[in-house]
Design a protein around this motif. Structure first.
Motif, mmCIF file in Angstrom:
data_model
loop_
_atom_site.group_PDB
_atom_site.id
_atom_site.type_symbol
_atom_site.label_atom_id
_atom_site.label_comp_id
_atom_site.label_asym_id
_atom_site.label_seq_id
_atom_site.Cartn_x
_atom_site.Cartn_y
_atom_site.Cartn_z
ATOM 1 N N PRO A 103 0.545 -1.367 0.164
ATOM 2 C CA PRO A 103 0.090 0.062 0.187
ATOM 3 C C PRO A 103 1.153 1.345 -0.265
ATOM 4 N N TYR A 104 2.088 1.193 0.180
ATOM 5 C CA TYR A 104 2.897 2.383 0.529
ATOM 6 C C TYR A 104 3.975 2.452 -1.042
ATOM 7 N N VAL A 105 3.104 3.238 -1.920
ATOM 8 C CA VAL A 105 3.747 3.430 -3.203
ATOM 9 C C VAL A 105 4.647 4.811 -3.231
ATOM 10 N N ASP A 106 4.408 5.789 -2.215
ATOM 11 C CA ASP A 106 5.097 6.974 -2.537
ATOM 12 C C ASP A 106 6.000 7.245 -1.072
ATOM 13 N N MET A 107 7.028 7.842 -1.368
ATOM 14 C CA MET A 107 7.960 8.304 -0.027
ATOM 15 C C MET A 107 7.047 9.450 0.870
ATOM 16 N N PHE A 112 8.521 12.517 8.555
ATOM 17 C CA PHE A 112 8.264 11.330 8.783
ATOM 18 C C PHE A 112 9.318 10.395 9.629
ATOM 19 N N TRP A 113 10.552 10.689 9.329
ATOM 20 C CA TRP A 113 11.595 9.758 9.846
ATOM 21 C C TRP A 113 12.315 10.573 11.062
ATOM 22 N N GLN A 114 11.649 11.713 11.407
ATOM 23 C CA GLN A 114 12.024 12.401 12.399
ATOM 24 C C GLN A 114 11.166 12.475 13.832
ATOM 25 N N GLU A 115 10.009 11.851 13.562
ATOM 26 C CA GLU A 115 8.959 11.722 14.284
ATOM 27 C C GLU A 115 9.248 10.404 15.216
ATOM 28 N N PRO A 116 9.071 10.412 16.522
ATOM 29 C CA PRO A 116 9.060 9.350 17.425
ATOM 30 C C PRO A 116 8.358 8.085 16.802
ATOM 31 N N VAL A 117 8.646 6.770 16.996
ATOM 32 C CA VAL A 117 7.891 5.653 16.617
ATOM 33 C C VAL A 117 6.780 5.485 17.399
ATOM 34 N N GLN A 118 5.472 5.432 16.958
ATOM 35 C CA GLN A 118 4.428 5.218 17.660
ATOM 36 C C GLN A 118 4.107 3.613 17.396
ATOM 37 N N ARG A 119 3.287 3.320 18.423
ATOM 38 C CA ARG A 119 2.828 1.960 18.628
ATOM 39 C C ARG A 119 1.424 1.535 17.416
ATOM 40 N N ILE A 120 1.865 1.764 16.217
ATOM 41 C CA ILE A 120 0.578 1.423 15.503
ATOM 42 C C ILE A 120 1.240 0.146 14.697
ATOM 43 N N LEU A 121 0.044 -0.309 14.180
ATOM 44 C CA LEU A 121 0.071 -1.522 13.497
ATOM 45 C C LEU A 121 -0.213 -1.504 11.956
#
Length: 205
Positions: A103-107, A112-121
């Protein structure tokens, strides 16, 4: 470079194919998700050898999370069955050919890479005819599944699938021993002592 039948490389290719199929079955990963390609290479530092290229044909977040663990497990299986694999196996590489299953076709934006990792699935692509899931699902929002008693038909299908898996496992095991026997015979014909079959020597006093 083409791998000729009856050569050591052909035997090694068959060995890796069988071990990969066994690993996929052992961990419950659909066999169609991963294809295997064996590449003959020549390195200045290590000489001639082979690379295992695993081609991922289906995107699934679970597979993406465990590719490293799966790779290590496959390497362990290869080394366990072929102790000299470190001499000819130069490594494992991955190639993604997931087409429209990802589902992830675009960067995303660099933030996005600077945000803290969230507990999402992230939702995994479902099999055909299964209801689609939203792109991102919070773990806390996933409802628990109700307890259900399997129907006799479902139990019979499960038992049949298990018997089929066991039969396939036995067939693969027989192939592995046949591959190893062929390798031992080839080494004997060439006057080489197979690894692990060296003549014993008395220990120094």
């Amino acid at each position: 470079m083409t791998i000729e039948e009856g050569t050591e490389n052909a035997t090694r290719r068959q060995l890796v194919y069988v071990l990969l199929r066994d690993a996929l079955r052992r961990y419950g990963i659909p066999a169609r998700w991963i294809e295997c390609q064996m590449l003959v290479v020549s390195s200045r530092s290590r000489g001639p050898g082979m690379y295992v290229r695993l081609v991922l044909k289906h995107w699934d977040y679970r597979m993406m999370n465990y590719t490293h663990a799966f790779q290590n497990a496959l390497l362990t299986d290869i080394e366990r069955f072929e102790p000299q694999s470190s001499e000819w196996l130069h490594g494992i590489s991955w190639q993604l050919e997931v087409a429209d299953t990802c589902p992830y076709v675009d960067m995303p934006d660099k933030s996005f890479w600077q945000e803290p990792v969230q507990r999402i699935l992230p939702a995994a692509p479902m099999e055909p005819l299964a209801p689609a899931m939203p792109a991102m699902v919070h773990v806390s929002n996933i409802p628990s599944m109700p307890n259900r008693t399997a129907s006799p038909e479902a139990s019979q299908l499960a038992a049949s699938a298990l018997a089929s898996d066991e039969a396939q496992a036995r067939e693969d095991l027989e192939k592995l021993f046949a591959i190893r026997d062929n390798e031992l015979n080839r080494e004997a014909e060439e006057g080489r002592t197979p690894f692990g079959y060296e003549a014993t020597k008395p220990a120094p006093l």
